[in-house]
Write a protein that holds these residues in place. Structure first.
Motif, PDB file in Angstrom:
ATOM      1  N   VAL B  15     -32.003 -77.891  12.018  1.00  0.00           N
ATOM      2  CA  VAL B  15     -31.069 -76.769  11.914  1.00  0.00           C
ATOM      3  C   VAL B  15     -29.714 -77.242  12.404  1.00  0.00           C
ATOM      4  CG1 VAL B  15     -30.552 -74.401  12.594  1.00  0.00           C
ATOM      5  CG2 VAL B  15     -32.937 -75.148  12.484  1.00  0.00           C
ATOM      6  N   LYS B  16     -28.699 -76.969  11.611  1.00  0.00           N
ATOM      7  CA  LYS B  16     -27.364 -77.385  12.029  1.00  0.00           C
ATOM      8  C   LYS B  16     -26.423 -76.186  11.987  1.00  0.00           C
ATOM      9  CE  LYS B  16     -23.948 -80.782  10.939  1.00  0.00           C
ATOM     10  NZ  LYS B  16     -23.172 -80.599   9.737  1.00  0.00           N
ATOM     11  N   GLN B  17     -25.746 -75.971  13.109  1.00  0.00           N
ATOM     12  CA  GLN B  17     -24.785 -74.863  13.159  1.00  0.00           C
ATOM     13  C   GLN B  17     -23.495 -75.326  12.505  1.00  0.00           C
ATOM     14  OE1 GLN B  17     -25.595 -71.993  15.580  1.00  0.00           O
ATOM     15  NE2 GLN B  17     -24.063 -70.879  14.398  1.00  0.00           N
ATOM     16  N   GLU B  18     -23.152 -74.748  11.364  1.00  0.00           N
ATOM     17  CA  GLU B  18     -21.936 -75.163  10.655  1.00  0.00           C
ATOM     18  C   GLU B  18     -20.726 -74.413  11.202  1.00  0.00           C
ATOM     19  OE1 GLU B  18     -21.763 -77.466   8.334  1.00  0.00           O
ATOM     20  OE2 GLU B  18     -23.833 -77.761   7.680  1.00  0.00           O
ATOM     21  N   THR B  19     -20.845 -73.089  11.248  1.00  0.00           N
ATOM     22  CA  THR B  19     -19.784 -72.245  11.804  1.00  0.00           C
ATOM     23  C   THR B  19     -20.483 -71.213  12.676  1.00  0.00           C
ATOM     24  OG1 THR B  19     -19.828 -70.507  10.155  1.00  0.00           O
ATOM     25  CG2 THR B  19     -18.549 -72.461   9.591  1.00  0.00           C
ATOM     26  N   ILE B  22     -22.778 -69.520  10.103  1.00  0.00           N
ATOM     27  CA  ILE B  22     -23.444 -70.277   9.030  1.00  0.00           C
ATOM     28  C   ILE B  22     -24.267 -71.414   9.639  1.00  0.00           C
ATOM     29  CG2 ILE B  22     -23.136 -71.737   6.979  1.00  0.00           C
ATOM     30  CD1 ILE B  22     -20.470 -70.224   6.506  1.00  0.00           C
ATOM     31  N   LYS B  23     -25.535 -71.466   9.206  1.00  0.00           N
ATOM     32  CA  LYS B  23     -26.398 -72.555   9.652  1.00  0.00           C
ATOM     33  C   LYS B  23     -26.961 -73.263   8.433  1.00  0.00           C
ATOM     34  CE  LYS B  23     -28.121 -70.905  14.114  1.00  0.00           C
ATOM     35  NZ  LYS B  23     -29.298 -70.402  14.852  1.00  0.00           N
ATOM     36  N   THR B  24     -27.155 -74.566   8.558  1.00  0.00           N
ATOM     37  CA  THR B  24     -27.802 -75.307   7.481  1.00  0.00           C
ATOM     38  C   THR B  24     -29.215 -75.672   7.919  1.00  0.00           C
ATOM     39  OG1 THR B  24     -25.720 -76.169   6.646  1.00  0.00           O
ATOM     40  CG2 THR B  24     -27.705 -77.376   6.034  1.00  0.00           C
ATOM     41  N   PHE B  25     -30.170 -75.284   7.103  1.00  0.00           N
ATOM     42  CA  PHE B  25     -31.575 -75.532   7.411  1.00  0.00           C
ATOM     43  C   PHE B  25     -32.099 -76.658   6.528  1.00  0.00           C
ATOM     44  CE2 PHE B  25     -30.684 -71.210   8.565  1.00  0.00           C
ATOM     45  CZ  PHE B  25     -31.351 -71.048   9.774  1.00  0.00           C
ATOM     46  N   THR B  26     -32.778 -77.594   7.141  1.00  0.00           N
ATOM     47  CA  THR B  26     -33.428 -78.652   6.370  1.00  0.00           C
ATOM     48  C   THR B  26     -34.914 -78.323   6.322  1.00  0.00           C
ATOM     49  OG1 THR B  26     -31.811 -80.168   7.268  1.00  0.00           O
ATOM     50  CG2 THR B  26     -33.701 -81.144   6.140  1.00  0.00           C
ATOM     51  N   LEU B  27     -35.478 -78.436   5.136  1.00  0.00           N
ATOM     52  CA  LEU B  27     -36.850 -77.973   4.944  1.00  0.00           C
ATOM     53  C   LEU B  27     -37.750 -79.055   4.395  1.00  0.00           C
ATOM     54  CD1 LEU B  27     -35.557 -74.882   3.084  1.00  0.00           C
ATOM     55  CD2 LEU B  27     -36.701 -74.748   5.295  1.00  0.00           C
ATOM     56  N   ARG B  28     -39.018 -78.959   4.736  1.00  0.00           N
ATOM     57  CA  ARG B  28     -40.000 -79.866   4.155  1.00  0.00           C
ATOM     58  C   ARG B  28     -41.251 -79.051   3.802  1.00  0.00           C
ATOM     59  NH1 ARG B  28     -41.761 -83.388   8.276  1.00  0.00           N
ATOM     60  NH2 ARG B  28     -39.798 -84.527   8.241  1.00  0.00           N
ATOM     61  N   SER B  68     -34.089 -84.701   1.614  1.00  0.00           N
ATOM     62  CA  SER B  68     -34.590 -83.395   2.041  1.00  0.00           C
ATOM     63  C   SER B  68     -34.091 -82.265   1.154  1.00  0.00           C
ATOM     64  CB  SER B  68     -34.122 -83.146   3.469  1.00  0.00           C
ATOM     65  OG  SER B  68     -32.734 -83.406   3.532  1.00  0.00           O
ATOM     66  N   ILE B  69     -34.512 -81.058   1.489  1.00  0.00           N
ATOM     67  CA  ILE B  69     -33.967 -79.866   0.846  1.00  0.00           C
ATOM     68  C   ILE B  69     -33.174 -79.132   1.917  1.00  0.00           C
ATOM     69  CG2 ILE B  69     -34.520 -77.685  -0.290  1.00  0.00           C
ATOM     70  CD1 ILE B  69     -37.273 -78.962  -0.903  1.00  0.00           C
ATOM     71  N   GLU B  70     -31.907 -78.882   1.634  1.00  0.00           N
ATOM     72  CA  GLU B  70     -31.086 -78.182   2.612  1.00  0.00           C
ATOM     73  C   GLU B  70     -30.492 -76.914   2.016  1.00  0.00           C
ATOM     74  OE1 GLU B  70     -29.578 -82.359   4.634  1.00  0.00           O
ATOM     75  OE2 GLU B  70     -28.111 -80.759   4.320  1.00  0.00           O
ATOM     76  N   CYS B  71     -30.470 -75.883   2.814  1.00  0.00           N
ATOM     77  CA  CYS B  71     -29.834 -74.635   2.380  1.00  0.00           C
ATOM     78  C   CYS B  71     -28.944 -74.140   3.507  1.00  0.00           C
ATOM     79  CB  CYS B  71     -30.875 -73.559   2.083  1.00  0.00           C
ATOM     80  SG  CYS B  71     -31.877 -73.920   0.645  1.00  0.00           S
ATOM     81  N   SER B  72     -27.743 -73.711   3.159  1.00  0.00           N
ATOM     82  CA  SER B  72     -26.831 -73.166   4.159  1.00  0.00           C
ATOM     83  C   SER B  72     -26.827 -71.656   4.032  1.00  0.00           C
ATOM     84  CB  SER B  72     -25.426 -73.715   3.951  1.00  0.00           C
ATOM     85  OG  SER B  72     -25.468 -75.116   4.096  1.00  0.00           O
TER      86      SER B  72
END
Lengths: 323, 274, 287
Positions: B15-19, B22-28, B68-72
Motif C-alpha cells: 500500500v502506498k500513500q500517494e496523497t 489517494i492510495k495505491t494498492f498492489t495486489l496478488r 503486479s496489479i496496481e490500482c490507485s
C-alpha cells in the motif's frame, strides 16, 4: 402444430406435470388483481383475459436474488446455488414472452449471464393469446401481436369452451404434444385477424437522435414522480443493482427513474433531473437498444401506462416526439 | 454454471500513500492459476469487491509489462473508505479486466501527448509505462501532468525516470504558485497552450476531472489535433462492468463495455447527458 | 366550475402573480386526468376539472424552487400543504391556492368502469380546503351524500386480530411489495432529500424483496408519517400491488388522535406533533 384441447385436458396435464415440474401461472387475488405465482393445484390457475400486474419477467430476472456468498472456508467466494428444477410457465401473454426474447439478446450474449440463462433453460413457456387487449395495449406497433409466439414454447387460444394449443418448440411438442386432438383445417385460427383487436397504434421513428436536446423531454417528464412502477413492471426493463448484505451479494431491480441510479460517490449525477432520467428511459427503449440489437426494447404490453400513478403514456410520448 | 459476477480473491501486498486521500494498492491473486491467466491492456479496469460493502470499479494503473496489479483509489464513498483502512495482507475481491483499453496498435509509430489532471494520471500511467517498456514502437512522448497543489500529484517517484527517458518530456504543473515549486504554474489547458506540442503524427491521450477535459479539448483542437486523434477515458457510476446493469451508458454505448476509452470524434457524434 | 378555474388561472398568469399554474388536463386515454403545468396563457384551455382529477398536486410544489405557483387544490391536498407549511417546506406567499370544494373523486381501480366515489372520500368530512386563496364551489349540488361512516372501521377490524393474525395479514400483503417506492414518491410529505431506504452508510434495512426488507420499508414509511399523514390516500392508489397502505396510516392517525388529541393538516399555526411537548406528559422522559 395446432391441437384442440378442453379445459379438463389442460388441468389434467398440469396436475400430472406438477409431480416433476414447478408450475407458475396467473392467480387471481381478491380485490388485488392477477399475479403470477407458483401453483400448487391446477385449479388455482386463472386463465381469464385480465392481465397480470407484474410481467412474467420476475421468474427469470428476479426482483432480488442472491448471487454470491462466502464459501465454507470463509475466505473464498462462491456462487449461490441455483435451482435446476424443471419449470412450466402457463398463461404468460405474447408481449411478456417477447420480452423474454428481448432479454435473451442481452443476457445470452457476450458476457453470458448464467443466472438468467439457467432460468430460461429450465422453463417451458406456454402462453395465452389475448382475446381482449385493453386501451393501453400497443403490441402491434412493436412487431408483436395478440397471438405472437416469440419467446414461447407453446401458445394457447381460448376457443369455445376449451383451447387451441399451438406447439412451437420441440420441447413443447415432447411434453404437451399428446394432449387433446388434431385440429381440422377449418378450426385453425386466423392469427392475423387478431391483430385488429389492438386499437392503440403508434409510430416509432427509426432514431430519436435529433430530439435528444429538445425541451419536449422537460415537458413530458414533469408529471413523473420518479418511482419505479414503469421500470419494475416492464417486461423488458432489466437494469439492476448489486448490493451486499450480511456476507451475501444480491442482484436486485434498479431503474433509470430513480435519482440514485447514476448518482456517483463524488456527488455528481449525470442525470440530475426527471428530464434526463425520463429521456434515458425513452431512448434506451426506442433508440439505444435498437442501435445495439436491432429492435425496440418495448413490447407494447401497456403496463407502464396502465399502472403509472400519474398516467404518463410512453407510447403517446414516442408517437408525438417532435422528430 | 459460470458466474460472471464472481470475483477472485486477491491479497494486498503493498500500500502506498500517494496523497492525503489517494492510495495505491498492489495486489496478488491468491490462486496462482488465476494470476497467470489474468492479462490486461492499459486503460482497462477491474471491479474491486470489499465483500459486505460492495463493489467499485478502478482502472489498473500500472503497465501489463510490469509484474503486479496496481490500482490507485481515491477515498470517496462506502467501498473506498473501507478500502483505505485496509493494509498489507488483507484480502479483496477482483473481477475483470473489463473495458476496451487503449488502442495500442493505433498508437504505434506516433508522437504521444499525455494530458493528465489529478488522479486522471492513473489510467495514463499504465499506458505511459507500457510505452516506455516498448520504447521503439513510439516517437516522442510528452507528458503534461497537473494537480491543484504539489501535494495532490500522484506517482511522484516515477517522474525522474520519465524525465530522463530518451525523447521524452515531462511538464508538471500546479494551479497556483507554491514555495519551493520549480516546475510550471497554471491549469493544464493553459500549460498546453504554452508548450504547444506538435499535432503532426500525434495522438493526445487526456484524462482528468470533467472541467479539465472540457477546457483541454478546445485547446487541442486549436493546436491542430483532429477529434480522431484525441483519446480520453471516461468514468461514470458502474455496477456490473459488463454492459448489463444499464447505468453507465452515453448514447447507446456503455462506458464499462464499449469504453472507457473513447475518441473525441466518437463522443462528438453522440448524445449524452453531461 | 372549470370556467372559474380557468378564469382564475388566466388572471394569475396575466398579472404575473404566479409563474406557473399546476392543475389537471386530459390524459392520453381521453378519460383520465394527468397533472398539467401551465406557464403560458395559451395553454389554459387544457385545464379540466372532474372526478378523475385524483392526484394530490401538492407533491409537485418542490419541483419549482423559487417560483410562484398557482395550484388547483382539493380539500385533502390542502391539508398536506398545511403540513408542508407547518414544517417550513413552503412559503405561504409563494403559493396561490385555488381551492376546490371537492365532491369526491373516482375510484379508478374498481372494475366495470362505473363511477364510484373513492373509498378514501367517504371519511372526508370537510370537502372544503382548510386553506385557500380563492374557493371554487360546485355549482349544482353534486355533492355525494357523505355517509356518517366510522373512518376507522377497517382499522378497528384489524385491531381485533391477534398479534399472530396481524403478522400473517401484513406478511401476505407486504409479500407483493416490489419496492418500487411509488408510495413514497407520490406522497407530498415524503420529501427527505435522502430517504432512509437509500442510505448506505449504514444501510438501515435490506433492499431484498423479502419479508424482512418489505416489512422494514413499509413500516418505516408509515412511521415517518406519524402525526403528519393527512390521509389523501395517494400511496394506496399508487401502489401497483394493491397493499392497503391506508390501513397502516389510519392506525397511526387514530393512535395519535387518541394519545395526543392531535390531528394533522388542519391548522397551519399548530406546531407539528413531534416538535411539541406537554409538561404534563405522563411519561417522565420530558423532565
Amino acid at each position: 402444430m395446432q391441437r384442440l384441447i378442453t379445459k379438463q385436458d389442460l388441468v389434467n396435464k398440469l396436475t400430472e406435470l406438477l409431480k416433476d415440474f414447478e408450475v407458475v401461472g396467473p392467480k387471481e387475488l381478491s380485490n388485488k388483481g392477477i399475479f403470477y405465482q407458483v401453483i400448487e393445484d391446477a385449479k388455482e390457475l386463472y386463465l381469464g383475459q385480465d392481465f397480470a400486474i407484474e410481467p412474467i419477467k420476475k421468474f427469470f430476472l428476479e426482483p432480488s436474488s442472491w448471487i454470491l456468498r462466502h464459501a465454507k472456508d470463509d475466505v473464498s467466494l462462491e456462487s449461490f446455488p441455483q435451482s435446476d428444477k424443471k419449470r412450466i410457465v402457463i398463461g404468460a401473454r405474447p408481449c411478456e414472452a417477447k420480452g423474454l426474447a428481448l432479454l435473451d439478446k442481452l443476457f445470452d450474449s457476450e458476457y453470458k449471464d448464467d443466472f438468467y440463462i439457467n432460468n430460461r433453460k429450465r422453463t417451458i413457456v406456454v402462453g395465452l393469446a389475448c382475446a381482449k387487449p385493453d386501451m393501453s395495449c400497443f403490441c402491434t406497433s412493436m412487431q408483436g401481436s395478440p397471438a405472437e409466439t416469440s419467446g414461447m414454447d407453446a401458445l394457447i387460444f381460448e376457443s369455445g369452451d376449451g383451447f387451441i394449443i399451438e406447439l412451437v418448440t420441440d420441447k413443447a411438442k415432447h411434453i404437451l404434444g399428446s394432449i387433446g386432438e388434431d385440429i381440422k383445417e377449418d378450426q385453425k385460427l386466423n392469427k392475423d385477424k387478431m391483430k385488429a383487436l389492438v386499437k392503440k397504434v403508434i409510430k416509432t421513428p427509426e432514431s430519436l437522435d435529433k430530439v435528444f436536446e429538445s425541451d419536449y423531454w422537460d415537458e413530458v417528464s414533469r408529471p413523473c414522480i420518479s418511482c419505479g412502477v414503469c421500470t419494475f413492471l416492464c417486461p423488458t426493463c432489466h437494469c439492476f443493482d448489486l448490493v451486499d448484505e450480511e456476507k451475501k451479494r444480491m442482484r436486485c431491480y434498479d431503474g433509470c427513474s430513480f435519482p440514485d441510479f447514476t448518482l456517483e460517490a463524488s456527488g455528481v449525477n449525470p442525470r440530475p433531473t426527471k428530464k434526463e432520467r425520463y429521456r434515458q428511459r425513452v431512448f434506451h427503449k426506442f433508440d439505444y437498444f435498437k442501435k445495439n440489437f436491432g429492435e425496440n426494447l418495448c413490447v407494447g404490453c401497456g403496463r407502464c401506462i396502465r399502472h403509472c400513478p400519474v398516467k404518463i403514456d410512453i407510447a403517446d410520448i414516442v408517437d408525438k416526439a417532435p422528430i | 454454471m459460470k458466474n460472471i459476477y464472481l470475483p477472485h480473491i486477491a491479497e494486498i501486498v503493498d500500500v502506498k500513500q500517494e496523497t492525503s486521500d489517494i492510495k495505491t494498492f498492489t495486489l496478488r491473486f491468491k490462486d496462482k492459476a488465476v494470476g497467470k491467466a489474468f492479462t490486461y491492456k492499459p486503460g482497462q479496469f477491474v471491479e474491486f469487491s470489499i465483500f459486505g460493502e460492495g463493489e467499485s470499479p478502478f482502472c489498473i494503473s500500472n503497465s501489463p509489462t510490469r509484474d503486479s496489479i496496481e490500482c490507485s483509489v481515491k477515498k470517496m464513498g462506502k467501498v473506498t473508505q473501507v478500502l483505505h483502512e485496509m493494509d498489507i495482507g488483507d484480502e479483496v475481491g477482483i473481477r475483470g479486466p473489463y473495458g476496451n483499453g487503449f488502442p495500442l496498435d493505433e498508437l504505434k509509430g506516433k508522437n504521444l501527448l499525455f494530458v493528465a489532471g489529478g488522479i486522471g494520471l492513473a489510467p495514463l500511467r499504465s499506458l505511459i509505462n507500457y510505452c516506455f517498456d516498448n520504447r521503439k514502437d513510439y516517437k516522442t512522448i510528452t507528458i503534461v501532468n497537473g494537480a491543484r497543489t504539489s501535494k495532490d500529484l500522484v506517482y511522484k517517484d516515477e517522474y525522474k525516470t520519465w524525465e530522463k527517458a530518451k525523447d521524452a518530456h515531462l511538464h508538471l504543473t500546479v494551479d497556483c504558485q507554491e514555495d519551493n515549486w520549480t516546475c510550471m504554474v497554471g491549469v493544464v489547458p493553459k500549460i498546453l497552450e504554452e508548450i504547444k506540442p506538435t499535432c503532426k503524427d500525434s495522438i493526445a491521450i487526456v484524462c482528468g476531472p470533467p472541467i479539465m477535459i472540457k477546457f483541454t479539448l478546445p485547446v487541442l483542437m486549436r493546436l491542430g489535433f483532429c477529434p480522431e486523434s484525441i483519446l480520453t477515458t471516461l468514468e461514470m457510476k458502474m455496477k456490473c462492468g459488463l454492459g448489463k446493469c444499464g447505468r453507465c451508458n452515453i448514447g447507446n454505448l456503455y462506458i464499462c463495455k464499449d469504453g472507457p476509452v473513447f475518441s473525441y470524434a466518437q463522443l462528438n457524434g453522440m448524445n449524452y447527458d453531461h | 366550475m372549470i370556467d372559474q378555474i380557468k378564469t382564475k388561472a388566466k388572471e394569475l398568469l396575466k398579472t404575473k402573480k404566479v409563474d406557473i399554474v399546476i392543475g389537471y388536463k386530459k390524459a392520453s386515454d381521453r378519460i383520465g386526468a394527468i397533472p398539467a403545468f401551465i406557464d403560458k396563457e395559451g395553454d389554459i384551455d387544457k385545464l379540466i376539472w372532474d372526478g378523475y382529477c385524483v392526484y394530490n398536486l401538492s407533491n409537485y410544489l418542490k419541483d419549482f424552487p423559487g417560483k410562484k405557483i398557482g395550484i388547483v387544490t382539493k380539500g385533502c391536498d390542502a391539508k398536506s400543504m398545511t403540513v408542508l407549511l407547518q414544517e417550513n417546506q413552503l412559503k405561504r406567499e409563494d403559493i396561490f391556492i385555488i381551492g376546490i370544494e371537492c365532491s369526491g373523486i373516482v375510484d379508478e381501480k374498481r372494475k366495470g368502469g362505473d363511477i364510484a366515489y373513492d373509498e378514501r372520500c367517504k371519511g372526508c368530512k370537510p370537502a372544503t380546503p382548510p386553506i385557500y386563496d380563492v374557493l371554487i364551489k360546485e355549482e349544482e349540488k353534486k355533492q355525494a351524500p357523505r355517509l356518517e361512516q366510522d373512518p376507522y372501521e377497517s382499522v378497528r377490524k384489524l385491531e381485533t386480530k391477534s398479534i399472530e393474525e396481524k403478522f400473517k395479514f401484513w406478511q401476505d400483503e407486504f409479500s407483493r411489495c416490489i419496492r418500487c417506492y411509488a408510495c413514497r414518491q407520490i406522497c407530498p410529505l415524503c420529501y427527505c432529500p435522502r430517504c432512509v431506504a437509500e442510505q448506505t452508510q449504514p444501510a438501515w434495512f435490506s433492499k431484498a424483496v423479502s419479508v424482512e426488507g418489505n416489512f422494514s420499508w413499509n413500516v418505516n414509511r408509515a412511521m415517518h408519517l406519524a402525526g403528519r399523514c393527512i390521509d389523501c390516500g395517494e400511496c394506496e392508489r399508487a401502489c401497483p400491488a394493491g397493499i392497503p397502505l391506508r390501513d397502516i396510516n389510519k392506525k397511526i392517525e387514530k393512535d395519535v388522535k387518541e394519545l395526543f388529541s392531535y390531528e394533522a393538516g388542519v391548522d397551519t399555526e399548530q406546531k407539528p406533533l413531534f416538535s411539541s411537548f406537554d409538561k404534563n406528559d405522563p411519561e417522565d422522559f420530558i423532565k
